[in-house]
Design a protein around this motif. Structure first.
Motif, PDB file in Angstrom:
ATOM      1  N   CYS A   1      -4.746   3.291   8.234  1.00 59.72           N
ATOM      2  CA  CYS A   1      -4.628   3.559   6.805  1.00 59.72           C
ATOM      3  C   CYS A   1      -5.968   4.003   6.243  1.00 59.72           C
ATOM      4  O   CYS A   1      -6.964   3.302   6.392  1.00 59.72           O
TER       5      CYS A   1
ATOM      6  N   HIS B   1      -5.742  -4.819   1.769  1.00 59.55           N
ATOM      7  CA  HIS B   1      -4.668  -5.142   2.695  1.00 59.55           C
ATOM      8  C   HIS B   1      -4.745  -6.613   3.097  1.00 59.55           C
ATOM      9  O   HIS B   1      -5.827  -7.100   3.416  1.00 59.55           O
TER      10      HIS B   1
ATOM     11  N   CYS C   1       0.845  -1.181   0.000  1.00 58.72           N
ATOM     12  CA  CYS C   1       0.000   0.000   0.000  1.00 58.72           C
ATOM     13  C   CYS C   1       0.888   1.241   0.000  1.00 58.72           C
ATOM     14  O   CYS C   1       1.810   1.340   0.809  1.00 58.72           O
TER      15      CYS C   1
ATOM     16  N   CYS D   1       0.363   3.074   3.841  1.00 54.17           N
ATOM     17  CA  CYS D   1       0.832   2.506   5.109  1.00 54.17           C
ATOM     18  C   CYS D   1       1.961   1.497   4.908  1.00 54.17           C
ATOM     19  O   CYS D   1       2.561   1.035   5.877  1.00 54.17           O
TER      20      CYS D   1
HETATM   21 ZN   LIG Z   1      -2.605   0.941   3.630  1.00 49.80          ZN
END
Ligand SMILES: [Zn+2]
Length: 88
Positions: free
Chosen positions: A70, A63, A40, A43
């Motif tokens: 996030c 995720h 990502c 994050c």
């Molecule tokens: Zn993230």
């Protein structure tokens, strides 16, 4: 604060050439295949890329381990932080 998280891009590890993370659209990440590492952009948690679904849901990233820090996640707490399992 946007209502919909922007899940249309992700970072992929360029192991073949630059040896660095590159920001790409999720459609391009999908073309690279499962074996390419993805994270990502916000994050730095590991993500999975999903293609356009039969139900009309757009291609997006998800995720692997949820992270409340996030804004791209489904359970954002409002306080951004780096993923505890960030990949660097
Ligand atoms: Zn993230």
């Amino acid at each position: 604060m946007p209502m919909m998280p922007n899940n249309e891009d992700c970072e992929v590890w360029d192991a073949a050439q630059a040896q660095e993370w590159r920001l790409v659209r999720v459609e391009d990440a999908l073309l690279l295949g499962r074996e390419v590492r993805k994270r990502c952009p916000e994050c730095h948690g590991r993500v999975r890329a999903h293609k356009l679904a039969n139900n009309g849901m757009r291609a997006h990233i998800e995720h692997v381990a949820k992270h409340s820090g996030c804004s791209r996640g489904s359970n954002f707490s409002g306080r951004p932080s780096i993923h505890p399992l960030a990949v660097g």
